[in-house]
Enzyme design. Sequence first.
Site, PDB file in Angstrom:
ATOM      1  N   TRP A  79     -15.457   9.388   7.349  1.00 44.33           N
ATOM      2  CA  TRP A  79     -15.927   8.071   7.564  1.00 44.33           C
ATOM      3  C   TRP A  79     -16.603   7.488   8.449  1.00 44.33           C
ATOM      4  O   TRP A  79     -17.703   7.034   7.921  1.00 44.33           O
ATOM      5  CB  TRP A  79     -14.352   7.697   8.748  1.00 44.33           C
ATOM      6  CG  TRP A  79     -14.842   6.109   8.536  1.00 44.33           C
ATOM      7  CD1 TRP A  79     -14.484   4.928   7.820  1.00 44.33           C
ATOM      8  CD2 TRP A  79     -14.471   5.213   9.502  1.00 44.33           C
ATOM      9  NE1 TRP A  79     -14.276   3.467   8.229  1.00 44.33           N
ATOM     10  CE2 TRP A  79     -13.643   4.050   9.374  1.00 44.33           C
ATOM     11  CE3 TRP A  79     -13.914   5.368  11.027  1.00 44.33           C
ATOM     12  CZ2 TRP A  79     -14.039   3.284  10.150  1.00 44.33           C
ATOM     13  CZ3 TRP A  79     -14.167   4.382  11.905  1.00 44.33           C
ATOM     14  CH2 TRP A  79     -13.804   3.560  11.878  1.00 44.33           C
ATOM     15  N   ASP A 137      -5.447   2.179   5.324  1.00 43.07           N
ATOM     16  CA  ASP A 137      -5.961   2.402   4.105  1.00 43.07           C
ATOM     17  C   ASP A 137      -5.073   2.955   3.049  1.00 43.07           C
ATOM     18  O   ASP A 137      -4.346   3.195   3.315  1.00 43.07           O
ATOM     19  CB  ASP A 137      -6.628   3.886   4.708  1.00 43.07           C
ATOM     20  CG  ASP A 137      -7.917   4.306   3.471  1.00 43.07           C
ATOM     21  OD1 ASP A 137      -8.278   3.473   2.184  1.00 43.07           O
ATOM     22  OD2 ASP A 137      -8.726   5.357   4.198  1.00 43.07           O
ATOM     23  N   GLN A 174     -14.233  13.649  10.278  1.00 45.07           N
ATOM     24  CA  GLN A 174     -14.211  12.803   9.825  1.00 45.07           C
ATOM     25  C   GLN A 174     -15.576  12.205  10.253  1.00 45.07           C
ATOM     26  O   GLN A 174     -17.335  11.104   9.516  1.00 45.07           O
ATOM     27  CB  GLN A 174     -14.184  11.446  10.187  1.00 45.07           C
ATOM     28  CG  GLN A 174     -12.619  11.199  10.192  1.00 45.07           C
ATOM     29  CD  GLN A 174     -11.891  10.394   9.031  1.00 45.07           C
ATOM     30  OE1 GLN A 174     -13.243  10.640   8.161  1.00 45.07           O
ATOM     31  NE2 GLN A 174     -10.884  10.802   8.496  1.00 45.07           N
ATOM     32  N   TRP A 190     -13.896   6.334  -0.170  1.00 48.23           N
ATOM     33  CA  TRP A 190     -14.969   6.346   1.056  1.00 48.23           C
ATOM     34  C   TRP A 190     -15.331   4.494   0.689  1.00 48.23           C
ATOM     35  O   TRP A 190     -15.974   4.594   2.584  1.00 48.23           O
ATOM     36  CB  TRP A 190     -15.335   7.246   1.690  1.00 48.23           C
ATOM     37  CG  TRP A 190     -14.522   8.526   1.718  1.00 48.23           C
ATOM     38  CD1 TRP A 190     -14.581   9.609   0.389  1.00 48.23           C
ATOM     39  CD2 TRP A 190     -14.052   8.969   2.874  1.00 48.23           C
ATOM     40  NE1 TRP A 190     -12.734  10.363   1.477  1.00 48.23           N
ATOM     41  CE2 TRP A 190     -12.822  10.608   2.824  1.00 48.23           C
ATOM     42  CE3 TRP A 190     -13.762   8.263   4.014  1.00 48.23           C
ATOM     43  CZ2 TRP A 190     -12.332  10.357   4.012  1.00 48.23           C
ATOM     44  CZ3 TRP A 190     -12.838   8.464   4.855  1.00 48.23           C
ATOM     45  CH2 TRP A 190     -12.235   9.724   4.685  1.00 48.23           C
ATOM     46  N   LYS A 242      -2.215  26.238  11.796  1.00 45.57           N
ATOM     47  CA  LYS A 242      -2.513  24.823  11.240  1.00 45.57           C
ATOM     48  C   LYS A 242      -0.761  24.199  11.851  1.00 45.57           C
ATOM     49  O   LYS A 242       0.184  24.747  11.049  1.00 45.57           O
ATOM     50  CB  LYS A 242      -2.598  24.274  10.004  1.00 45.57           C
ATOM     51  CG  LYS A 242      -3.432  23.343   9.668  1.00 45.57           C
ATOM     52  CD  LYS A 242      -3.526  22.967   8.425  1.00 45.57           C
ATOM     53  CE  LYS A 242      -4.563  22.210   8.161  1.00 45.57           C
ATOM     54  NZ  LYS A 242      -4.606  21.831   6.349  1.00 45.57           N
ATOM     55  N   LYS A 283       4.894  21.050   8.664  1.00 43.34           N
ATOM     56  CA  LYS A 283       6.359  20.831   8.776  1.00 43.34           C
ATOM     57  C   LYS A 283       7.177  22.043   7.851  1.00 43.34           C
ATOM     58  O   LYS A 283       8.309  21.570   8.354  1.00 43.34           O
ATOM     59  CB  LYS A 283       5.797  19.085   7.697  1.00 43.34           C
ATOM     60  CG  LYS A 283       5.855  18.427   8.739  1.00 43.34           C
ATOM     61  CD  LYS A 283       6.420  17.315   8.257  1.00 43.34           C
ATOM     62  CE  LYS A 283       5.691  15.891   8.375  1.00 43.34           C
ATOM     63  NZ  LYS A 283       5.464  14.769   7.019  1.00 43.34           N
ATOM     64  N   PRO A 309      -9.127   3.053   9.250  1.00 42.56           N
ATOM     65  CA  PRO A 309      -7.820   3.020   8.958  1.00 42.56           C
ATOM     66  C   PRO A 309      -7.200   4.068   8.151  1.00 42.56           C
ATOM     67  O   PRO A 309      -7.909   5.039   7.098  1.00 42.56           O
ATOM     68  CB  PRO A 309      -8.063   1.986   8.153  1.00 42.56           C
ATOM     69  CG  PRO A 309      -9.326   1.759   7.283  1.00 42.56           C
ATOM     70  CD  PRO A 309     -10.345   2.466   8.590  1.00 42.56           C
TER      71      PRO A 309
END
Length: 950
Positions: free
Chosen positions: A552, A78, A548, A512, A585, A588, A39
């Site tokens: 996760w 999430d 992850q 988590w 990276k 924005k 999620p």
Amino acid sequence: MSYIEKEEEIIQFWKENRIFEKSVKYRSIKKPYVFYDGPPFATGLPHYGHILSFVTKDVFPRYWTMKNYRCERKWGWDCHGLPIESICERELKINQKNEICEMGLSKFNEFCRSKVLWYTNEWKTMVERMGKWIEFDSAYKTMDNSYMETVWFIFKKIYDEGYVYKGKKVLLYCPRCETPLSNSEISMDNSYKEITEKSIIAKFKLKDKSNTFLLAWSTTPWTLIGNVALAINSKLSYVKIKVDKEFLILAKSRLDIINENYKIVDEFKGAELVNKLYEPLYQVSAETEKLGHFIIDGGENVLSEEGTGIVHMAIYGEFDYEMINKYDMPIIQHIDEQGKLADGPKNWKGLWFKDVDKEVLKDLDSRNLSYLTEDYKHSYPFCYRCDTPLIYNALDAWFINIQKVKSTLLKTNKQIKWYPKEISKRYQYILESAPDWCISRNRFWATALPIWECVQCHAIKVVGSVKELQDLAIESVPDNLDLHRHVVDDLHLECFECGSIMNRIPEVFDCWFESGSMPYAAKHYPFENVDWFKHNFPSDFVSEYIGQVRAWFYYMHVISILMFGEIPFKNIVVNGNILAEDGTKMSKSKINFPDPSLIVGIYGADALRIYLLASQLMRAKDLNFKEDNVKQIYRRFNLLLFNVLKFYSLFEINNLSINNFKSENILDKWIINLVNNLTRDVTQRLDDYDTAEASKFIINFVEDLSTWYVKNSRNRFKSDILKEQLEAMNTLTYVLHNLSKILAPFTPFMAEMIYQKLRERKLVKCKSVHLDFWPVFDQSLSIPNLGDKMNLTKEIVQKSLELREKANIPLRQALKKITLKGVSLEGEFGEIVAKALNVKEVVIKNESVLKFTIDLDTEITKELKLEGIARTLIRNINNYRKKMKLSTINRINLYLNTENDEILEAISKYQNEIKKMVQADAIFKKIDNKNNIKTFKINQIEISTYLEKT
Ligand SMILES: [Zn+2]
Ligand SMILES: [Zn+2]
């Protein structure tokens, strides 16, 4: 209709016909392919990383569905944790944690609830546009009561089995957010930054010795206030030196930090310093009687190549905390939970800990207790959400004892198939070094920890369901109880030991723990769906980006082992990170990447999909995103194939069939062999979760199909001989049919465009390619060596074309012959060469030479010249036809005007062929009309033409 519009039309087609729902429903429940979708947060807009995960998570479910498995896919959100809390704090203009308590927890939490799904529509649009299929509208949410109840159930089970303990732990802590951060939160988001700060070598006076000081180095001067001990390495050599009237003690190996004249007066092992007392730099009020202020042996952790070889100890470090526990020294936390000075010099009280640095440096200098201060560059951790410098802090917290299950985690890792394989080793290392898991957070918007504690005797009760709470609570509890803090904090139990009141402890879950509970909580297991769960655990496939692995994937693994002693997933595909074109990276604020919806708007979802799937991202390596490469794929793959489909659509023939593809033509045999091999290769790679290699096979095939097969077969498609035309068309039908299925998981739009064309011609039965089945490799269609021979043919043609180009003779000018030496080429391949090169004869001399040679006869005879003129004429007239938007059924009368003898001769000689090729009923050598005359050049000579529709 443009290619992009076609894609959009297909989205509508899928929606209107509920193709996704059918693709799941039509497969048997008894044959599941289980997929868990991790999620995401809906608190921001989807970025390239999400788009990559949409695509990766879409390919394999589509593939296994076509292999007749049922792959249910449900979206999840999430909803909890710091990211959303921080957004809400900003909007509510909250600067400090206590302001949340003042405004009221329920107001704050309900505000979070209202904000958490803010961007779902934008997500839905992007998910749909990328062609990712998933049940979106019925998404599970980690804030659902049912989800949270399963989290309680899991926690109670783990607690009852003795894996949970309450402890104090030194953790990196954000004094602004007032919460500890987990290791994964820190390492995942690159929280460390290079900064330059003042460091100090402080002088600690030895007790009962005048003028003798121990030198200790610190990069965090504010911690000197809470000093409890100094650590040395007992095996290291130390020296006592005389500088002016003072004696200084430090490690011998660190003497180079002394800038003045000195005399060594003594040398000894560190062991001699142990237990000696010294005078603290500052007095604190806490537990002074227990304060040691003595020298301890820190062993090998005290290094000989950094600082002074004497380490200052305070609670604010992991090693320090370990030593403080070992020597039973007091815990002095002179900084409060908000990062402000709480104990120490009175006039600094309330100062922000970073501001204390300056004061300490100034003060020690004025008291002659600073040997040296200088700038020190080091990497320091910052809070990933509020950018506040973090500190180590010893906190009460609840832990899961990972050490107890570590051997099972390590053992079961061997059952997990990682893609790429190397990740398995990395994961093993993560497991080996994993600390206990701090699962409590001192925050608000998350599932409340279901722990009640007695105010009197401190007995603990853990609750595992709403039903249990209904039985135990003093207040009445509704069935649909909200398990957030602002509701359950008002519920109390009666102590089972002493009969007093039990309150819930204030902590909430680490989010988590919630996302790691997804395989069970998404389905409210075991309160519901117990049967369903039997078929749907563990999952066959999960996928996320590399960050992850320790997040996760790790937390899901831990919870699954604690719950069932089994792995929760069998196959894991790990993606790399998408970076900006310059390798930095994507940011924005720097605007260093093109907006994803713009890219999709220009090149379509399929181009972006296969660009990502063919990339090293699928091998867990980072990729610098280049729009130019998407563009190339769009041209090399999407447009080529789209044009093949358009070409195929030109010919309306009866009696086409997807099965009647047996042809004697060598190009037909070759492309059938090739698509059959493609089926085999792509199947193998997808079974091995390798989309990068599979995508490359596909892209190369499309290039072969377009630039070799179709290009060299054009005349057969247009042939007057029905058998020849039917063979070519049936071959292409067979190829497109198989190709559409192979493409379906990768480029679902392109696959559907092809399939719908076949459906229009009533050649296929399913409503959509995505309801059809995966093709099977047919050994009997394999022709050994055919590929090699065709590759040789291609090479010869390519090199000969270069020769033609050098001689500056256009391809439509026929040439007499080409002579090949040192190569054996069977007749039918020779014919391909002759046609592709427009030569009358291919002569093959089987002389043995090292490398084959090509000799192109460039002499243009009168006969060849006339033929060339006729071809140029045909080409120009056909362009003219195209401009007039005439279709293949429109016939014309052709008028032309020229006095050139050669051109006139060519027209006479090739009259019939010209008529046929331009679909003319008659040719007139005079133009009456004055309008719409088109003029062009043949061999530098101008000629006027006029077309009349008949
Ligand atoms: Zn923070
Ligand atoms: Zn009690």
